[in-house]
Design a protein around this motif. Structure first.
Motif, PDB file in Angstrom:
ATOM      1  N   ASN A   1      30.247 -30.924   6.878  1.00 15.89           N
ATOM      2  CA  ASN A   1      29.809 -32.313   6.899  1.00 15.89           C
ATOM      3  C   ASN A   1      28.681 -32.596   5.915  1.00 15.89           C
ATOM      4  O   ASN A   1      28.534 -33.720   5.439  1.00 15.89           O
ATOM      5  CB  ASN A   1      29.381 -32.693   8.322  1.00 15.89           C
ATOM      6  CG  ASN A   1      30.564 -33.039   9.207  1.00 15.89           C
ATOM      7  OD1 ASN A   1      31.111 -34.126   9.141  1.00 15.89           O
ATOM      8  ND2 ASN A   1      30.987 -32.070  10.032  1.00 15.89           N
ATOM      9  N   ALA A   2      27.887 -31.568   5.583  1.00 20.01           N
ATOM     10  CA  ALA A   2      26.761 -31.758   4.673  1.00 20.01           C
ATOM     11  C   ALA A   2      27.134 -31.556   3.212  1.00 20.01           C
ATOM     12  O   ALA A   2      26.437 -32.058   2.330  1.00 20.01           O
ATOM     13  CB  ALA A   2      25.632 -30.793   5.046  1.00 20.01           C
ATOM     14  N   VAL A   3      28.226 -30.831   2.944  1.00 15.85           N
ATOM     15  CA  VAL A   3      28.553 -30.486   1.566  1.00 15.85           C
ATOM     16  C   VAL A   3      30.018 -30.775   1.232  1.00 15.85           C
ATOM     17  O   VAL A   3      30.324 -31.641   0.400  1.00 15.85           O
ATOM     18  CB  VAL A   3      28.232 -28.998   1.276  1.00 15.85           C
ATOM     19  CG1 VAL A   3      28.491 -28.673  -0.196  1.00 15.85           C
ATOM     20  CG2 VAL A   3      26.787 -28.657   1.645  1.00 15.85           C
ATOM     21  N   ASP A   4      30.933 -30.066   1.891  1.00 15.31           N
ATOM     22  CA  ASP A   4      32.351 -30.092   1.493  1.00 15.31           C
ATOM     23  C   ASP A   4      32.944 -31.491   1.510  1.00 15.31           C
ATOM     24  O   ASP A   4      33.679 -31.872   0.594  1.00 15.31           O
ATOM     25  CB  ASP A   4      33.181 -29.196   2.415  1.00 15.31           C
ATOM     26  CG  ASP A   4      32.755 -27.745   2.374  1.00 15.31           C
ATOM     27  OD1 ASP A   4      33.566 -26.899   2.003  1.00 15.31           O
ATOM     28  OD2 ASP A   4      31.590 -27.455   2.733  1.00 15.31           O
TER      29      ASP A   4
ATOM     30  N   TYR B   1      26.574 -31.776  -5.742  1.00 11.45           N
ATOM     31  CA  TYR B   1      27.259 -31.366  -4.515  1.00 11.45           C
ATOM     32  C   TYR B   1      28.317 -30.292  -4.803  1.00 11.45           C
ATOM     33  O   TYR B   1      28.494 -29.354  -4.024  1.00 11.45           O
ATOM     34  CB  TYR B   1      27.886 -32.576  -3.820  1.00 11.45           C
ATOM     35  CG  TYR B   1      26.944 -33.260  -2.864  1.00 11.45           C
ATOM     36  CD1 TYR B   1      26.760 -32.781  -1.579  1.00 11.45           C
ATOM     37  CD2 TYR B   1      26.225 -34.388  -3.246  1.00 11.45           C
ATOM     38  CE1 TYR B   1      25.893 -33.394  -0.696  1.00 11.45           C
ATOM     39  CE2 TYR B   1      25.343 -35.019  -2.380  1.00 11.45           C
ATOM     40  CZ  TYR B   1      25.177 -34.516  -1.097  1.00 11.45           C
ATOM     41  OH  TYR B   1      24.298 -35.128  -0.225  1.00 11.45           O
ATOM     42  N   ALA B   2      29.006 -30.399  -5.916  1.00  6.40           N
ATOM     43  CA  ALA B   2      30.018 -29.386  -6.261  1.00  6.40           C
ATOM     44  C   ALA B   2      29.363 -28.037  -6.529  1.00  6.40           C
ATOM     45  O   ALA B   2      29.865 -26.988  -6.089  1.00  6.40           O
ATOM     46  CB  ALA B   2      30.824 -29.843  -7.478  1.00  6.40           C
TER      47      ALA B   2
ATOM     48  N   GLN C   1      27.774 -22.420  -4.548  1.00 11.48           N
ATOM     49  CA  GLN C   1      26.727 -21.441  -4.259  1.00 11.48           C
ATOM     50  C   GLN C   1      26.647 -21.118  -2.772  1.00 11.48           C
ATOM     51  O   GLN C   1      26.427 -19.958  -2.384  1.00 11.48           O
ATOM     52  CB  GLN C   1      25.390 -21.974  -4.773  1.00 11.48           C
ATOM     53  CG  GLN C   1      25.333 -22.088  -6.292  1.00 11.48           C
ATOM     54  CD  GLN C   1      23.992 -22.589  -6.787  1.00 11.48           C
ATOM     55  OE1 GLN C   1      22.938 -22.047  -6.429  1.00 11.48           O
ATOM     56  NE2 GLN C   1      24.006 -23.624  -7.613  1.00 11.48           N
ATOM     57  N   VAL C   2      26.822 -22.119  -1.937  1.00  8.64           N
ATOM     58  CA  VAL C   2      26.775 -21.893  -0.488  1.00  8.64           C
ATOM     59  C   VAL C   2      27.957 -21.046  -0.040  1.00  8.64           C
ATOM     60  O   VAL C   2      27.801 -20.106   0.764  1.00  8.64           O
ATOM     61  CB  VAL C   2      26.744 -23.246   0.253  1.00  8.64           C
ATOM     62  CG1 VAL C   2      26.999 -23.052   1.740  1.00  8.64           C
ATOM     63  CG2 VAL C   2      25.407 -23.943   0.032  1.00  8.64           C
TER      64      VAL C   2
ATOM     65  N   PRO D   1      19.584 -35.694   4.772  1.00 10.00           N
ATOM     66  CA  PRO D   1      20.022 -36.281   3.501  1.00 10.00           C
ATOM     67  C   PRO D   1      21.408 -35.812   3.081  1.00 10.00           C
ATOM     68  O   PRO D   1      22.231 -36.617   2.604  1.00 10.00           O
ATOM     69  CB  PRO D   1      18.955 -35.802   2.505  1.00 10.00           C
ATOM     70  CG  PRO D   1      17.757 -35.503   3.330  1.00 10.00           C
ATOM     71  CD  PRO D   1      18.301 -34.984   4.629  1.00 10.00           C
ATOM     72  N   LEU D   2      21.697 -34.525   3.264  1.00 16.10           N
ATOM     73  CA  LEU D   2      22.988 -33.995   2.827  1.00 16.10           C
ATOM     74  C   LEU D   2      24.112 -34.446   3.759  1.00 16.10           C
ATOM     75  O   LEU D   2      25.221 -34.755   3.300  1.00 16.10           O
ATOM     76  CB  LEU D   2      22.922 -32.469   2.747  1.00 16.10           C
ATOM     77  CG  LEU D   2      21.890 -31.919   1.744  1.00 16.10           C
ATOM     78  CD1 LEU D   2      21.880 -30.393   1.768  1.00 16.10           C
ATOM     79  CD2 LEU D   2      22.166 -32.433   0.334  1.00 16.10           C
TER      80      LEU D   2
END
Length: 636
Positions: free
Chosen positions: A56-59, A87-88, A93-94, A294-295
């Motif tokens: 939910n915060a990134v993908d 974001y990409a 990296q995550v 924020p993310l």
């Protein structure tokens, strides 16, 4: 929907309100049960829902075609580094770090301690843990070995992720020796430590250690792991310098739902907006509003390394806001008191274009009216004092700028947010009339994202938070609610002093003192007195350039308190100090100051009217003020 309509909608049907808020997230399995109250007073939000916070915060933002948008802006004047991560890029990296952790045996539910400076890799580590379902526990970078050791023993992490060092103005703080010392002290030993080497001071690696980049080389990126709504995302410790630490586990789903709701409704932040929370990821403010909120909302977060005040000059705040297009600044009142002290006329502010800035939010300590007025005059934007705790993770009382900007009452944290039923209670647990000072309690259940227990210590949770007032959470703060429903948080409950039978708020006295033109910041504590039980004592820090005799300023302070609060305050003890002792998060160590006056630092007589005793207290506070507060911690 305005504030009144939103609050009434929540009060009428809390489950419906929070079910609708949950629709902002992507769910692997939407929750059928919004609130499980079968074990009341232990509650669980969205217990049968399944989701992943990292997704939910990134993908999902990348999936929605916003991968090129900035997710993190890293600004580090102490290393002369600036860096933007989209974001990409963040996703790649995550996922890679998550895969590396998984390749070394870190599974869903395992704990990972993160001991990092303010670098993007700290956020990447938090999100990587969330991605694979591991529970992270961030410890403020540079905390002493003992504090880290007690957290290791309580969380029992499978792994530790650490930086080789932290960078502060004028010095490098080696983290690796502190980490090694903590592991040596701790009974529990992690299986491995991943070390992010910084060029300013690389660490010598031991048998347990793996280097950050080598650790990730050639691993398969991790996919997001399904996580049940009531499983913890992280553990954050609120104390632990002595005895058993107090770990706050943050339930995954409730945390994500609540933070998503706050971004627009409280802070008026839209996806793509830039927000800067000038704090540290080691505190709850950093968890909630540097990293996750924020993310989750698709905004851009500023990650600042260094001390904004005085690094390299008093204009650092304004340079960052102007350069990065910050819409919302969130910081502590302490920071603005420091800025006001060195730049009272706002000369540095006028050197920068701050048209992008729409709101200033303050939290962490009570914002004195003088500081709020100064910030409003200098910035020309709404200055919002709002109140919350590590335990809640988000605003208890504030001004919901996205729902409806409410009139500002300086000195108040504004009104309760939907989800919080606030009561002012007396010692016997009965609700007090409007305008009377008492203990602030929140009727159970607390809203999503809030503390529902302590990590592996449910009985301690009940004793610490639920025992004093049946059916309510004890905030340990004291205050009043006025006729309009505005909340005034006046002091910690322990800071309410009893002068000859009269209960007085130290915050009210501080408000009077901080309004004096020569005073930059102040603190008031209660000191023992044989005749009256307690007396208030004030410590004053002066603005730069003040050259009036200190005795004259002290006399003026005493006269002002007697004029505005009255003789009942019995305020006759005050002194000027160069600096107040503070935690690493900028909170004034009033409790430590009170211990000095109670005689824990030296033998005290029955009364402290003796000038020699006053001077001794003043000297002790001065020593604390210039000491290293790394070993002290308080609730952010």
């Amino acid at each position: 929907m305005g504030y009144k309509e939103a609050y009434e909608a929540w009060a009428a049907d809390p489950c419906m309100f929070w079910a609708q808020a949950a629709e902002a997230l992507d769910w692997i399995k939407p929750p059928q049960t919004v609130l499980d109250d079968s074990r009341a007073p232990i509650f669980a939000w969205y217990p049968d829902g399944v989701m992943n916070t990292c997704w939910n915060a990134v993908d999902r933002h990348v999936e929605a075609g916003r991968g090129r948008q900035a997710a993190i802006i890293y600004d580090s004047p102490v290393t002369a580094t600036k860096r933007t991560i989209t974001y990409a890029e963040l996703l790649a990296q995550v996922a890679r770090l998550g895969g590396a952790l998984r390749s070394r045996g870190v599974e869903k539910g395992d704990r990972v301690v993160i001991y990092m400076p303010m670098v993007p890799e700290a956020l990447i580590a938090m999100l990587a843990c969330a991605r694979i379902g591991a529970v992270h526990s961030v410890v403020f970078g540079g905390f002493a070995a003992h504090e880290l050791a007690v957290r290791i023993d309580d969380a029992k992490p499978k792994a530790i992720i650490a930086g080789s060092c932290g960078i502060e103005p004028g010095r490098v703080v080696p983290y690796k020796p502190l980490l090694d010392g903590a592991i040596q002290q701790a009974g529990h030993k992690p299986e491995f430590c991943a070390i992010f080497q910084r060029e300013q001071q690389p660490a010598e690696l031991g048998e347990r250690d793996v280097e950050w980049f080598a650790f990730q080389r050639g691993v398969e990126p991790a996919e997001c792991v399904p996580v049940s709504g009531d499983e913890p995302l992280y553990i954050l410790y609120t104390s632990g310098t002595t005895g058993q630490p107090k770990g706050v586990p943050r339930p995954s789903a409730g945390h994500a739902v609540a933070l998503c709701w706050t971004m627009k409704n409280i802070y008026d932040i839209d996806p793509g907006d830039v927000c800067w929370t000038a704090s540290d990821v080691g505190w709850v403010v950093g968890h909630s509003y540097i990293c996750y909120a924020p993310l989750l909302h698709g905004a851009t977060t500023v990650l600042f390394e260094g001390k904004p005040v005085g690094t390299p000059d008093a204009g650092t705040f304004w340079r960052v806001i102007s350069e990065h297009g910050v819409k919302v600044l969130f910081t502590a009142p302490t920071a603005f008191r420091a800025i006001k002290r060195v730049d009272p006329k706002g000369e540095f502010i006028r050197k920068h274009d701050l048209n992008c800035l729409k709101y200033l939010f303050l939290a962490g300590e009570r914002a004195d009216p003088d500081t709020i007025h100064w910030a409003q005059d200098m910035l020309g934007v709404p200055v919002i004092d709002h109140w919350w705790q590590t335990e809640t993770g988000w605003t208890i009382a504030g001004n919901p700028m996205g729902l409806e900007p409410l009139p500002v009452k300086v000195g108040s944290a504004c009104v309760p947010m939907p989800g919080y039923d606030l009561r002012i209670l007396g010692e016997d647990g009965h609700e007090l009339p409007r305008g009377e000072l008492g203990a602030i309690a929140i009727k159970l259940p607390m809203p999503p994202g809030c503390l529902q227990t302590l990590w592996q210590a449910e009985e301690r949770y009940r004793d610490s938070y639920l025992k004093r007032f049946s059916g309510s959470y004890d905030t340990s703060d004291a205050g009043i609610i006025d006729e309009d429903g505005y909340v005034y948080v006046m002091a910690r409950t322990d800071d309410v002093i009893n002068v000859a039978g009269h209960r007085l708020s130290t915050g009210a006295i501080e408000e009077v003192l901080s309004a004096l033109p020569d005073v930059a910041e102040c603190a008031v504590i209660g000191v023992a007195d044989e005749l009256k039980g307690q007396l208030p004592m004030g410590f004053l820090c002066l603005n730069c350039g003040v050259d009036r005799p200190q005795e004259e300023i002290v006399e003026e302070a005493i006269a002002q308190v007697r004029s505005q609060i009255g003789p009942v305050a019995a305020f006759k003890l005050a002194c000027v100090v160069e600096r107040l002792p503070k935690t690493r998060s900028g909170k004034i160590l009033r409790g430590t100051m009170a211990k000095i006056s109670d005689g824990e630092e030296f033998k005290m007589p029955a009364t402290i009217d003796d000038p020699a005793i006053l001077e001794e207290i003043q000297d002790a506070v001065e020593r604390l003020g210039y000491g290293d507060s790394r070993d002290h911690e308080t609730r952010p």
